[in-house]
Design a protein around this motif. Sequence first.
Motif, PDB file in Angstrom:
ATOM      1  N   GLN A 604     -62.964   4.869 -22.341  1.00  0.00           N
ATOM      2  CA  GLN A 604     -64.213   4.851 -23.110  1.00  0.00           C
ATOM      3  C   GLN A 604     -65.431   5.157 -22.237  1.00  0.00           C
ATOM      4  OE1 GLN A 604     -64.226   4.890 -26.192  1.00  0.00           O
ATOM      5  NE2 GLN A 604     -62.272   4.013 -26.837  1.00  0.00           N
ATOM      6  N   GLY A 605     -65.199   5.563 -20.990  1.00  0.00           N
ATOM      7  CA  GLY A 605     -66.299   5.963 -20.118  1.00  0.00           C
ATOM      8  C   GLY A 605     -66.864   4.853 -19.264  1.00  0.00           C
ATOM      9  N   PHE A 606     -66.306   3.636 -19.377  1.00  0.00           N
ATOM     10  CA  PHE A 606     -66.815   2.510 -18.587  1.00  0.00           C
ATOM     11  C   PHE A 606     -66.078   2.422 -17.253  1.00  0.00           C
ATOM     12  CE2 PHE A 606     -68.221   1.400 -22.849  1.00  0.00           C
ATOM     13  CZ  PHE A 606     -69.509   0.904 -22.625  1.00  0.00           C
ATOM     14  N   ASN A 607     -66.146   3.512 -16.506  1.00  0.00           N
ATOM     15  CA  ASN A 607     -65.582   3.501 -15.158  1.00  0.00           C
ATOM     16  C   ASN A 607     -66.451   2.644 -14.257  1.00  0.00           C
ATOM     17  OD1 ASN A 607     -65.256   6.425 -16.424  1.00  0.00           O
ATOM     18  ND2 ASN A 607     -63.457   6.070 -15.131  1.00  0.00           N
ATOM     19  N   ILE A 608     -65.845   2.073 -13.240  1.00  0.00           N
ATOM     20  CA  ILE A 608     -66.612   1.284 -12.275  1.00  0.00           C
ATOM     21  C   ILE A 608     -67.501   2.230 -11.473  1.00  0.00           C
ATOM     22  CG2 ILE A 608     -66.474  -0.209 -10.248  1.00  0.00           C
ATOM     23  CD1 ILE A 608     -63.858  -1.306 -11.390  1.00  0.00           C
ATOM     24  N   VAL A 609     -68.802   1.899 -11.404  1.00  0.00           N
ATOM     25  CA  VAL A 609     -69.774   2.767 -10.733  1.00  0.00           C
ATOM     26  C   VAL A 609     -70.247   2.195  -9.402  1.00  0.00           C
ATOM     27  CG1 VAL A 609     -70.595   3.813 -12.883  1.00  0.00           C
ATOM     28  CG2 VAL A 609     -71.698   1.722 -12.011  1.00  0.00           C
ATOM     29  N   GLY A 610     -69.962   0.926  -9.161  1.00  0.00           N
ATOM     30  CA  GLY A 610     -70.419   0.304  -7.926  1.00  0.00           C
ATOM     31  C   GLY A 610     -70.447  -1.197  -8.077  1.00  0.00           C
ATOM     32  N   TYR A 611     -70.668  -1.896  -6.959  1.00  0.00           N
ATOM     33  CA  TYR A 611     -70.715  -3.355  -6.954  1.00  0.00           C
ATOM     34  C   TYR A 611     -72.123  -3.782  -6.542  1.00  0.00           C
ATOM     35  CZ  TYR A 611     -65.657  -2.913  -7.260  1.00  0.00           C
ATOM     36  OH  TYR A 611     -64.385  -2.596  -7.680  1.00  0.00           O
ATOM     37  N   GLY A 612     -72.992  -3.881  -7.528  1.00  0.00           N
ATOM     38  CA  GLY A 612     -74.384  -4.235  -7.278  1.00  0.00           C
ATOM     39  C   GLY A 612     -75.108  -4.382  -8.598  1.00  0.00           C
ATOM     40  N   CYS A 613     -76.416  -4.567  -8.527  1.00  0.00           N
ATOM     41  CA  CYS A 613     -77.202  -4.891  -9.730  1.00  0.00           C
ATOM     42  C   CYS A 613     -77.342  -3.716 -10.699  1.00  0.00           C
ATOM     43  CB  CYS A 613     -78.584  -5.373  -9.311  1.00  0.00           C
ATOM     44  SG  CYS A 613     -78.536  -6.868  -8.314  1.00  0.00           S
ATOM     45  N   THR A 614     -77.438  -2.515 -10.214  1.00  0.00           N
ATOM     46  CA  THR A 614     -77.534  -1.272 -10.992  1.00  0.00           C
ATOM     47  C   THR A 614     -78.515  -1.368 -12.150  1.00  0.00           C
ATOM     48  OG1 THR A 614     -75.551  -1.778 -12.336  1.00  0.00           O
ATOM     49  CG2 THR A 614     -75.214  -0.570 -10.280  1.00  0.00           C
ATOM     50  N   THR A 615     -78.023  -1.118 -13.371  1.00  0.00           N
ATOM     51  CA  THR A 615     -78.904  -0.959 -14.536  1.00  0.00           C
ATOM     52  C   THR A 615     -79.758  -2.185 -14.799  1.00  0.00           C
ATOM     53  OG1 THR A 615     -77.219   0.495 -15.475  1.00  0.00           O
ATOM     54  CG2 THR A 615     -78.924  -0.298 -16.974  1.00  0.00           C
ATOM     55  N   CYS A 616     -79.266  -3.368 -14.450  1.00  0.00           N
ATOM     56  CA  CYS A 616     -79.994  -4.607 -14.726  1.00  0.00           C
ATOM     57  C   CYS A 616     -81.364  -4.614 -14.072  1.00  0.00           C
ATOM     58  CB  CYS A 616     -79.171  -5.801 -14.253  1.00  0.00           C
ATOM     59  SG  CYS A 616     -79.907  -7.394 -14.650  1.00  0.00           S
ATOM     60  N   ILE A 617     -81.506  -3.988 -12.899  1.00  0.00           N
ATOM     61  CA  ILE A 617     -82.809  -3.964 -12.216  1.00  0.00           C
ATOM     62  C   ILE A 617     -83.466  -2.589 -12.305  1.00  0.00           C
ATOM     63  CG2 ILE A 617     -82.266  -5.838 -10.636  1.00  0.00           C
ATOM     64  CD1 ILE A 617     -81.809  -3.643  -8.471  1.00  0.00           C
ATOM     65  N   GLY A 618     -82.953  -1.744 -13.199  1.00  0.00           N
ATOM     66  CA  GLY A 618     -83.564  -0.436 -13.380  1.00  0.00           C
ATOM     67  C   GLY A 618     -82.938   0.668 -12.568  1.00  0.00           C
ATOM     68  N   ASN A 619     -81.862   0.362 -11.828  1.00  0.00           N
ATOM     69  CA  ASN A 619     -81.171   1.399 -11.047  1.00  0.00           C
ATOM     70  C   ASN A 619     -80.134   2.114 -11.914  1.00  0.00           C
ATOM     71  OD1 ASN A 619     -82.695   0.535  -8.916  1.00  0.00           O
ATOM     72  ND2 ASN A 619     -81.009  -0.228  -7.686  1.00  0.00           N
ATOM     73  N   SER A 620     -80.595   2.590 -13.066  1.00  0.00           N
ATOM     74  CA  SER A 620     -79.683   3.188 -14.048  1.00  0.00           C
ATOM     75  C   SER A 620     -79.428   4.663 -13.781  1.00  0.00           C
ATOM     76  CB  SER A 620     -80.250   3.005 -15.466  1.00  0.00           C
ATOM     77  OG  SER A 620     -81.588   3.427 -15.527  1.00  0.00           O
ATOM     78  N   GLY A 621     -80.168   5.250 -12.845  1.00  0.00           N
ATOM     79  CA  GLY A 621     -79.983   6.666 -12.558  1.00  0.00           C
ATOM     80  C   GLY A 621     -80.545   7.547 -13.662  1.00  0.00           C
ATOM     81  N   ASP A 622     -80.495   8.852 -13.448  1.00  0.00           N
ATOM     82  CA  ASP A 622     -81.037   9.798 -14.428  1.00  0.00           C
ATOM     83  C   ASP A 622     -80.108   9.957 -15.620  1.00  0.00           C
ATOM     84  OD1 ASP A 622     -83.242  10.310 -12.830  1.00  0.00           O
ATOM     85  OD2 ASP A 622     -82.259  11.992 -11.805  1.00  0.00           O
ATOM     86  N   LEU A 623     -80.709  10.213 -16.775  1.00  0.00           N
ATOM     87  CA  LEU A 623     -79.937  10.667 -17.928  1.00  0.00           C
ATOM     88  C   LEU A 623     -79.639  12.156 -17.767  1.00  0.00           C
ATOM     89  CD1 LEU A 623     -81.848   8.936 -20.880  1.00  0.00           C
ATOM     90  CD2 LEU A 623     -79.641   8.268 -19.905  1.00  0.00           C
ATOM     91  N   ASP A 624     -78.596  12.621 -18.450  1.00  0.00           N
ATOM     92  CA  ASP A 624     -78.316  14.049 -18.448  1.00  0.00           C
ATOM     93  C   ASP A 624     -79.577  14.794 -18.906  1.00  0.00           C
ATOM     94  OD1 ASP A 624     -75.845  16.116 -18.489  1.00  0.00           O
ATOM     95  OD2 ASP A 624     -77.270  16.619 -20.093  1.00  0.00           O
ATOM     96  N   GLU A 625     -79.846  15.913 -18.265  1.00  0.00           N
ATOM     97  CA  GLU A 625     -81.085  16.646 -18.544  1.00  0.00           C
ATOM     98  C   GLU A 625     -81.227  17.002 -20.013  1.00  0.00           C
ATOM     99  OE1 GLU A 625     -83.181  20.776 -17.047  1.00  0.00           O
ATOM    100  OE2 GLU A 625     -81.910  19.671 -15.629  1.00  0.00           O
ATOM    101  N   SER A 626     -80.122  17.353 -20.673  1.00  0.00           N
ATOM    102  CA  SER A 626     -80.196  17.722 -22.092  1.00  0.00           C
ATOM    103  C   SER A 626     -80.569  16.531 -22.954  1.00  0.00           C
ATOM    104  CB  SER A 626     -78.866  18.319 -22.555  1.00  0.00           C
ATOM    105  OG  SER A 626     -77.827  17.354 -22.471  1.00  0.00           O
ATOM    106  N   VAL A 627     -80.047  15.343 -22.593  1.00  0.00           N
ATOM    107  CA  VAL A 627     -80.377  14.117 -23.331  1.00  0.00           C
ATOM    108  C   VAL A 627     -81.843  13.757 -23.102  1.00  0.00           C
ATOM    109  CG1 VAL A 627     -79.847  11.668 -23.615  1.00  0.00           C
ATOM    110  CG2 VAL A 627     -77.992  13.299 -23.198  1.00  0.00           C
ATOM    111  N   ALA A 628     -82.258  13.803 -21.842  1.00  0.00           N
ATOM    112  CA  ALA A 628     -83.649  13.470 -21.516  1.00  0.00           C
ATOM    113  C   ALA A 628     -84.622  14.389 -22.248  1.00  0.00           C
ATOM    114  CB  ALA A 628     -83.852  13.562 -20.003  1.00  0.00           C
ATOM    115  N   SER A 629     -84.304  15.679 -22.313  1.00  0.00           N
ATOM    116  CA  SER A 629     -85.183  16.625 -22.997  1.00  0.00           C
ATOM    117  C   SER A 629     -85.231  16.353 -24.490  1.00  0.00           C
ATOM    118  CB  SER A 629     -84.706  18.059 -22.740  1.00  0.00           C
ATOM    119  OG  SER A 629     -84.794  18.369 -21.371  1.00  0.00           O
TER     120      SER A 629
END
Length: 1004
Positions: A604-629
């Motif tokens: 379902q796309g929920f692969n492990i991305v790392g062991y840290g705070c990530t999205t909770c503190i705003g480290n969510s990374g960029d959205l795909d350019e097409s989605v962002a646009s």
Amino acid sequence: MYRVRSSSSSIIKASSSSSSRARSSSTLSSSSISRALVSPPPTRPSNSLINHRFLSSATASAFRSLGYSAPQRWSHGLACRSPASLAAQIRSTAPAIQRFERKMATIASENAFKGIVTSLPKPGGREYGKYFSLPALNDSRIDKLPYSIRILLESALRNCDNFQVTKEDVEKIIDWENSSPKLVEIPFKPARVLLQDFTGVPAVVDLACMRDAMNRLGSDSNKINPLVPVDLVIDHSVQVDVARSQNAVQANMELEFQRNKERFAFLKWGSTAFNNMLVVPPGSGIVHQVNLEYLGRVVFNTDGMLYPDSVVGTDSHTTMIDGLGVAGWGVGGIEAEAAMLGQPMSMVLPGVVGFKLSGKLRNGVTATDLVLTVTQMLRKHGVVGKFVEFYGEGMGELSLADRATIANMSPEYGATMGFFPVDHVTLQYLKLTGRSDETVAMIEAYLRANKMFVDYNEPQQERVYSSYLQLELADVEPCISGPKRPHDRVPLKEMKTDWHACLDNNVGFKGFAVPKESQDKVAKFSFHGKPAELKHGSVVIAAITSCTNTSNPSVMLGAGLVAKKACELGLEVKPWVKTSLAPGSGVVTKYLLQSGLQKYLDQQGFNIVGYGCTTCIGNSGDLDESVASAISENDIVAAAVLSGNRNFEGRVHPLTRANYLASPPLVVAYALAGTVDIDFEKEPIGVGKDGNNIYFRDIWPTTEEVAEAVQSSVLSDMFKSTYESITDGNPMWNQLSVPANTLYSWDPSSTYIHEPPYFKNMTMEPPGPHGVKDAYCLLNFGDSITTDHISPAGSIHKDSPAAKYLLERGVDRKDFNSYGSRRGNDEIMARGTFANIRLVNKLLKGEVGPKTVHIPTGEKLYVFDAAMRYKDSGHDTIVLAGAEYGSGSSRDWAAKGPMLLGVKAVIAKSFERIHRSNLVGMGIIPLCFKAGEDADTLGLTGHERYTIDLPSNVSQIRPGQDVHVVTDTGKSFTCIARFDTEVELAYFNHGGILPYVIRNLSKQ
């Protein structure tokens, strides 16, 4: 659903039994004192070996007065390297500590309560050690104290030296029921300090700088070491740059190291250069989950002295450890550094809200649903600055992980702590997570003996609380919170209605003001060559993140079960939804693999991305350019659903205006639905592989299914194997080359790590108190100037002094990073002080922004530039302010920054408590206008020059004394000097807390 009862009835009820007691106990009861002073000290055991590895200076000082020391070192009891046995990272600090304690012994008197030190026997003979016994005080008031207050009391007893901690402080805590409403202040000395990398870097910078100062003074620089255990977990730097990939963990870690190599190398140096400091490398987990599963001691046994674990951390969610029965909360950097160096923290003796839980959660209701309900209740009740203590028969129905989830969100409901006293559930968790049977037995024996253990199988003595709340667990229903605040809870069954109300409402916490005619807009776009579409409420980020929930196996395995059922029915998450899973420790990965559920999360796309705070503190990374646009060009109110603890607008991602907090299984469910605009009870989530509609109820696991998965998949060996190698790091960490020397080699070209100038001209003689002569006013503020206004935060504006500094040093604008990532560079942080674009400075006559008027020339300049003009011409500066100056989050740079700008004093109507203390810690004079007066009533414009008359001898200054202020216009007024304790006056005499410690240590 729940009842609220005020404190008045309980206080009145208690008054009849305590009034006579209170009359005879306005000071510490004479019987308690006499017992403490006349009891003979314990005999000295024959074994006098001393292990100072985790020696608390105050504990050892008190204990040494008893003529006692014995070998005992804290350990989980694992056949592995524990924080107490990492010889490569933590070396003996005995010489420095012994010398420091001898110095303190000349200042402080013998512990007044040595007579209550009691032996704790081991089954079968011998003893666990000695402890300061609360029952030995024989004071009936203690029996009614909340458990959280008993921890404060024990600390005060153990550390009572009649200098930093006095007998009067002890009496205030014993008489908590009467003294707490008076907002009295007490000192507190926590057992240890917890750091994460963002806030830990400046603390290590200060320690390194102090070593240089010791060296310049001709003393032994190795005397500068933390005097209490310090644990630093690197978890705040990983971003979700790569998602939905089996290679995501490695790819994101490589990018993390590219961005932060210099910071990481500095922290790695610190881990080998300083004693008593454990650094957990990147990729290991989230600080609070590691603290819960591994670092938390519950009870210390240091050189044969037993005492409760307590911790302050430079992260607001340090409160998660409260679920383990360890008193812990978040503080600013200066308080944390003071605690590291054996100094007491000043705090208001808090009120305690008693929160009674009864019954049990209904089938399918999660701990996240519970914590969101509790958060809403406590926000409504009002618990800012208070402790919340949970009790009642419902406690037995909550796992330790459930409790930790509730404790974690203390900052969201506003409390200092959300405390769960130790009981049998706690002991079971300690065993599950790899603490040895002997350690757990010692913990239980100590807490029972010192009246700090709750046994729900025994009759409960009524405790007094400041106010009361009650919740029937069966009344909790599935819910989420949002779209902009954690306490805006929405029952799941009302979500669709609430969403449409948010679209209609005016812009605010519950509104987006989307015109009716635009609410059904569909933004069609191409996603990697395939047709896609977004609407208002479309989910574009779905993140299982944050220690709040990833520490809880029931909700994590519940998410896996939802993914499994969805896969089996043929449902798939849309490919343009950015899905991620960021566990808080390696244990999570092990039990997800053991259960066989990780493969379904991957599908379902929920692969492990790392062991840290990530999205909770705003480290969510960029959205795909097409989605962002598609979002930006069509003004779509896009949604993020995350299992985090904060969802303030702009925090999770700049393009997700709606952000909802939800349990991990609900995160998966909303990702599958692709929208928050859905009624899960009535509308299908999607169409299955057989063409039939699939509903929420078809994929939601039962409580029994979850419990079975937890029982079969979460094993004690997983915790042991994870944490026995926790400090081994990874190849990238291990390849970082750092010098072996104990003095740091500062790189003058570095824009991340820079030697601050705090001690450049320091001598062995304290400078003494300083007044202020003919100072200019740098800034003139009104009320409610917060630490957000003062300290550097967020992105670095392209035209700011900090940006100019970086550009001059060849840093491209795209590499500016944030002020947070550059907290180890004082040059940048000084330039970012008072750089808030919303700053309202009366000198600018209505103009808003980070500028001020340079009074001698009348020029309008950035605050930093004006401050440097004053410094270069030899002029002191002061700040005028209104009420509540320095309110908000405690931030060390809100005091360090003004000091570096040359500010010598702040004159305000009132101060936030911690910020006032921080100003003193940096050598800045805090003055309060007399009641009814302020700059406006006195006719002060800020264009005057100010002289503040203080005696040159510190012995002539007393806490709270009047101080005369004269201006060059002939106006004069009297202020109150807000040095509130003798200890603060000692700091001021030395120019701040750090010089005070340096001089004390250098004389040993």
